[in-house]
Write an enzyme that holds these catalytic residues in place. Sequence first.
Site, PDB file in Angstrom:
ATOM      1  CE1 TYR A  52     105.163   8.826  18.970  1.00 18.01           C
ATOM      2  CE2 TYR A  52     105.357   8.311  16.433  1.00 18.01           C
ATOM      3  CZ  TYR A  52     105.907   8.504  18.164  1.00 18.01           C
ATOM      4  OH  TYR A  52     106.985   7.324  18.509  1.00 18.01           O
ATOM      5  CD  GLN A  86     111.054   3.329  30.838  1.00 17.11           C
ATOM      6  OE1 GLN A  86     110.979   2.913  29.776  1.00 17.11           O
ATOM      7  NE2 GLN A  86     110.051   3.307  31.643  1.00 17.11           N
ATOM      8  CB  VAL A  88     107.050  11.704  24.251  1.00 17.12           C
ATOM      9  CG1 VAL A  88     108.185  10.365  22.947  1.00 17.12           C
ATOM     10  CG2 VAL A  88     105.991  10.653  24.124  1.00 17.12           C
ATOM     11  CG  ASP A  89     103.759  12.773  29.393  1.00 16.89           C
ATOM     12  OD1 ASP A  89     104.248  13.907  30.257  1.00 16.89           O
ATOM     13  OD2 ASP A  89     103.328  11.842  29.706  1.00 16.89           O
ATOM     14  CG  HIS A 104     112.113   6.276  25.581  1.00 17.84           C
ATOM     15  ND1 HIS A 104     111.483   4.727  26.072  1.00 17.84           N
ATOM     16  CD2 HIS A 104     113.388   5.367  24.964  1.00 17.84           C
ATOM     17  CE1 HIS A 104     112.057   3.823  26.108  1.00 17.84           C
ATOM     18  NE2 HIS A 104     113.635   4.041  25.890  1.00 17.84           N
ATOM     19  N   GLY A 170     105.564   3.826  37.700  1.00 17.68           N
ATOM     20  CA  GLY A 170     104.791   2.708  36.115  1.00 17.68           C
ATOM     21  C   GLY A 170     105.603   2.469  34.760  1.00 17.68           C
ATOM     22  CB  THR A 171     108.442   1.631  33.912  1.00 17.19           C
ATOM     23  OG1 THR A 171     108.819   0.723  32.276  1.00 17.19           O
ATOM     24  CG2 THR A 171     109.487   1.068  34.918  1.00 17.19           C
ATOM     25  CB  SER A 172     105.414  -2.844  31.272  1.00 13.60           C
ATOM     26  OG  SER A 172     105.773  -2.577  30.150  1.00 13.60           O
TER      27      SER A 172
HETATM   28  C1  BJW Z   1     100.069   1.767  36.530  1.00 15.79           C
HETATM   29  C2  BJW Z   1      98.274   3.309  36.697  1.00 15.79           C
HETATM   30  C3  BJW Z   1      98.809   3.572  36.967  1.00 15.79           C
HETATM   31  C4  BJW Z   1      99.121   1.788  34.330  1.00 15.79           C
HETATM   32  N1  BJW Z   1      99.461   3.785  38.052  1.00 15.79           N
HETATM   33  N2  BJW Z   1     100.918   2.247  37.116  1.00 15.79           N
HETATM   34  C5  BJW Z   1     117.764  -6.320  25.561  1.00 15.79           C
HETATM   35  C6  BJW Z   1     118.079  -5.788  25.613  1.00 15.79           C
HETATM   36  C7  BJW Z   1     118.065  -4.245  25.417  1.00 15.79           C
HETATM   37  C8  BJW Z   1     117.434  -4.084  24.117  1.00 15.79           C
HETATM   38  C9  BJW Z   1     116.814  -4.904  23.694  1.00 15.79           C
HETATM   39  C10 BJW Z   1     116.182  -5.955  24.262  1.00 15.79           C
HETATM   40  N3  BJW Z   1     115.598  -6.633  23.513  1.00 15.79           N
HETATM   41  C11 BJW Z   1     115.434  -6.267  22.300  1.00 15.79           C
HETATM   42  C12 BJW Z   1     115.878  -4.879  22.350  1.00 15.79           C
HETATM   43  C13 BJW Z   1     115.350  -4.503  21.984  1.00 15.79           C
HETATM   44  C14 BJW Z   1     114.837  -3.136  21.841  1.00 15.79           C
HETATM   45  C15 BJW Z   1     112.760  -3.929  22.972  1.00 15.79           C
HETATM   46  O1  BJW Z   1     113.719  -3.499  24.145  1.00 15.79           O
HETATM   47  N4  BJW Z   1     112.567  -4.724  22.748  1.00 15.79           N
HETATM   48  C16 BJW Z   1     111.500  -5.359  23.897  1.00 15.79           C
HETATM   49  C17 BJW Z   1     109.889  -5.028  23.135  1.00 15.79           C
HETATM   50  C18 BJW Z   1     112.038  -6.160  24.006  1.00 15.79           C
HETATM   51  N5  BJW Z   1     114.882  -1.868  22.341  1.00 15.79           N
HETATM   52  C19 BJW Z   1     115.135  -1.106  21.686  1.00 15.79           C
HETATM   53  O2  BJW Z   1     115.326  -1.110  20.171  1.00 15.79           O
HETATM   54  C20 BJW Z   1     115.423   0.093  22.561  1.00 15.79           C
HETATM   55  N6  BJW Z   1     117.296   0.670  21.960  1.00 15.79           N
HETATM   56  C21 BJW Z   1     118.009  -0.477  21.979  1.00 15.79           C
HETATM   57  O3  BJW Z   1     118.020  -1.243  22.465  1.00 15.79           O
HETATM   58  O4  BJW Z   1     119.156   0.034  21.481  1.00 15.79           O
HETATM   59  C22 BJW Z   1     120.402  -0.625  21.383  1.00 15.79           C
HETATM   60  C23 BJW Z   1     120.949   0.042  22.339  1.00 15.79           C
HETATM   61  C24 BJW Z   1     121.099   0.539  23.528  1.00 15.79           C
HETATM   62  C25 BJW Z   1     122.032   1.315  25.179  1.00 15.79           C
HETATM   63  C26 BJW Z   1     122.711   1.264  24.596  1.00 15.79           C
HETATM   64  C27 BJW Z   1     123.599   1.266  23.089  1.00 15.79           C
HETATM   65  C28 BJW Z   1     123.011   0.382  22.596  1.00 15.79           C
HETATM   66  C29 BJW Z   1     114.568   1.456  22.015  1.00 15.79           C
HETATM   67  C30 BJW Z   1     113.635   1.091  22.798  1.00 15.79           C
HETATM   68  C31 BJW Z   1     111.946   2.609  21.728  1.00 15.79           C
HETATM   69  C32 BJW Z   1     111.135   2.164  22.846  1.00 15.79           C
HETATM   70  N7  BJW Z   1     110.245   3.528  22.409  1.00 15.79           N
HETATM   71  C33 BJW Z   1     108.966   3.541  22.905  1.00 15.79           C
HETATM   72  C34 BJW Z   1     107.956   4.283  21.972  1.00 15.79           C
HETATM   73  C35 BJW Z   1     109.277   5.934  22.369  1.00 15.79           C
HETATM   74  C36 BJW Z   1     107.775   7.115  21.572  1.00 15.79           C
HETATM   75  C37 BJW Z   1     106.514   7.330  22.094  1.00 15.79           C
HETATM   76  O5  BJW Z   1     106.227   7.057  22.898  1.00 15.79           O
HETATM   77  O6  BJW Z   1     105.766   7.093  20.881  1.00 15.79           O
HETATM   78  O7  BJW Z   1     108.884   4.266  24.305  1.00 15.79           O
HETATM   79  S1  BJW Z   1     108.249   1.965  22.788  1.00 15.79           S
HETATM   80  C38 BJW Z   1     107.182   2.865  23.949  1.00 15.79           C
HETATM   81  O8  BJW Z   1     107.428   1.961  25.333  1.00 15.79           O
HETATM   82  C39 BJW Z   1     107.501   3.471  24.953  1.00 15.79           C
HETATM   83  C40 BJW Z   1     107.456   4.105  26.402  1.00 15.79           C
HETATM   84  O9  BJW Z   1     108.474   4.697  26.336  1.00 15.79           O
HETATM   85  C41 BJW Z   1     108.387   2.355  26.474  1.00 15.79           C
HETATM   86  C42 BJW Z   1     108.469   1.275  27.453  1.00 15.79           C
HETATM   87  O10 BJW Z   1     107.000   1.427  27.755  1.00 15.79           O
HETATM   88  P1  BJW Z   1     106.305   2.007  29.302  1.00 15.79           P
HETATM   89  O11 BJW Z   1     106.433   3.326  29.692  1.00 15.79           O
HETATM   90  O12 BJW Z   1     107.208   0.766  30.448  1.00 15.79           O
HETATM   91  O13 BJW Z   1     104.867   1.580  29.197  1.00 15.79           O
HETATM   92  P2  BJW Z   1     104.010   0.133  29.532  1.00 15.79           P
HETATM   93  O14 BJW Z   1     102.200   0.497  28.567  1.00 15.79           O
HETATM   94  O15 BJW Z   1     104.574  -0.440  28.753  1.00 15.79           O
HETATM   95  O16 BJW Z   1     103.899  -0.166  30.415  1.00 15.79           O
HETATM   96  C43 BJW Z   1     102.563   0.259  31.970  1.00 15.79           C
HETATM   97  C44 BJW Z   1     102.965   0.257  33.279  1.00 15.79           C
HETATM   98  O17 BJW Z   1     102.201   1.745  33.788  1.00 15.79           O
HETATM   99  C45 BJW Z   1     102.351  -1.292  32.896  1.00 15.79           C
HETATM  100  O18 BJW Z   1     103.066  -1.719  34.027  1.00 15.79           O
HETATM  101  C46 BJW Z   1     100.873  -0.753  33.781  1.00 15.79           C
HETATM  102  O19 BJW Z   1     100.664  -2.011  35.067  1.00 15.79           O
HETATM  103  C47 BJW Z   1     101.608   1.158  34.955  1.00 15.79           C
HETATM  104  N8  BJW Z   1     100.446   1.092  34.782  1.00 15.79           N
HETATM  105  N9  BJW Z   1      97.798   2.121  35.044  1.00 15.79           N
HETATM  106  C48 BJW Z   1     100.528   3.280  38.477  1.00 15.79           C
HETATM  107  N10 BJW Z   1      97.593   4.456  37.179  1.00 15.79           N
END
Ligand code: BJW
Length: 224
Positions: A52, A86, A88-89, A104, A170-172
Site C-alpha cells: 500500500y 471501488q 482507493v485513489d 472499498h 471501468g469495472t470487471s
Molecule cells: C478499462 C480501461 C480503460 C481497463 N478504460 N476500462 C458472492 C456474493 C457476495 C460476495 C461474494 C460472492 N462470492 C464471493 C464473495 C466475496 C468477495 C468476492 O467478491 N470475491 C470474488 C473474487 C468472487 N467479496 C468480498 O469479500 C467483499 N465483501 C463481502 O462480500 O462482504 C460480505 C457482505 C457484503 C455486503 C453486505 C453484507 C456482507 C469485499 C470485497 C473487497 C474488494 N477489495 C479490493 C481491494 C481494495 C483495496 C485495494 O485497492 O487494494 O477492491 S479487491 C479489488 O477488486 C479492489 C477493487 O475495488 C475490486 C474491483 O476491481 P475492479 O475495479 O473491477 O478492477 P479490475 O481490474 O477487476 O477490472 C478493471 C476493468 O477495467 C476491466 O473490466 C477492464 O477491461 C477495464 N479497463 N482499462 C476503460 N482504459
Amino acid sequence: MKIMILTGAGVSAESGLGTFRDTDGLWTRYDLNEVATPEGFARNPARVHEFYNARRANCLHARPNAAHQALARLQRGTHDVTLITQNVDDLHERAGSTDVIHMHGELTRALCAACGKRWDTPPTMSPNDPCPYCTAPATRPDVVWFGEIPYAMDTITLAAQEADLFVAIGTSAEVYPAAGIVELTRSDTLELNLEPSARANAFDTHRFGPATEIVPAWVDEIMA
Ligand code: BJW
C-alpha cells in the site's frame, strides 16, 4: 434525472494506476490472499504496508484523466449524481468531484484495528505505528479487503433503488457486492468499459472503449 455511477480501476488506468485483473494487473504480480485479506495482513503486516505504501506513492504522482474530469463536470450540472467508486485513489476528488463514496476505502486514510478510529495517513505506514487516538500498534490502511464488508452499503442500496439511470464504468464486475448493484436497481443500466465485463448481460446498453474517450462522449450527450 437521478444518475448513479459506479467506477472501478479502469477509470484510473489511463492515469497510470494499474488495474487488478487485466493481463498486466496487480493480481498478476501479487497474491491477493497475501496483500488484500485480513489474514494476509495478520501473517505479514510489513508486506501489506509495503504494497500500500507503493500504491500510495504511485497515486501521489498520478493525475486525474479526461474520464474523471468529465464525471466531475456531470456532477456540477443539473442532474442529481451519486458517484460511488471501488477505487482507493483520490483522482475523482482531484478532478473536482464531491461527496464521492469510496466503498472499498481510501489509500489516504488509516484505520486503527483496535479502537476503530480513522485519520489521514502519512505517505508511509509501518507495522508498529501507534494509533494517534489509543496508542495501540494496530494501525492498518483504511481499505476493504476480501471478507470485509464494504462501506456505505445502506446508502448504495438506497441510491440504486432510487436511480433513474445506473452506469458502471471501468469495472470487471468480478467482485461482489459491487458487481451485484446492477441487480438492485430498477433503472436503465449502461456499461462503459474497455470490453464486456463479467456481468455485461445484466446491462441494457453498453459502450466499449478507453474511459478517456467514451466517458467524456457520454457525458457530453447526457448534458446536451
Ligand atoms: C478499462 C480501461 C480503460 C481497463 N478504460 N476500462 C458472492 C456474493 C457476495 C460476495 C461474494 C460472492 N462470492 C464471493 C464473495 C466475496 C468477495 C468476492 O467478491 N470475491 C470474488 C473474487 C468472487 N467479496 C468480498 O469479500 C467483499 N465483501 C463481502 O462480500 O462482504 C460480505 C457482505 C457484503 C455486503 C453486505 C453484507 C456482507 C469485499 C470485497 C473487497 C474488494 N477489495 C479490493 C481491494 C481494495 C483495496 C485495494 O485497492 O487494494 O477492491 S479487491 C479489488 O477488486 C479492489 C477493487 O475495488 C475490486 C474491483 O476491481 P475492479 O475495479 O473491477 O478492477 P479490475 O481490474 O477487476 O477490472 C478493471 C476493468 O477495467 C476491466 O473490466 C477492464 O477491461 C477495464 N479497463 N482499462 C476503460 N482504459
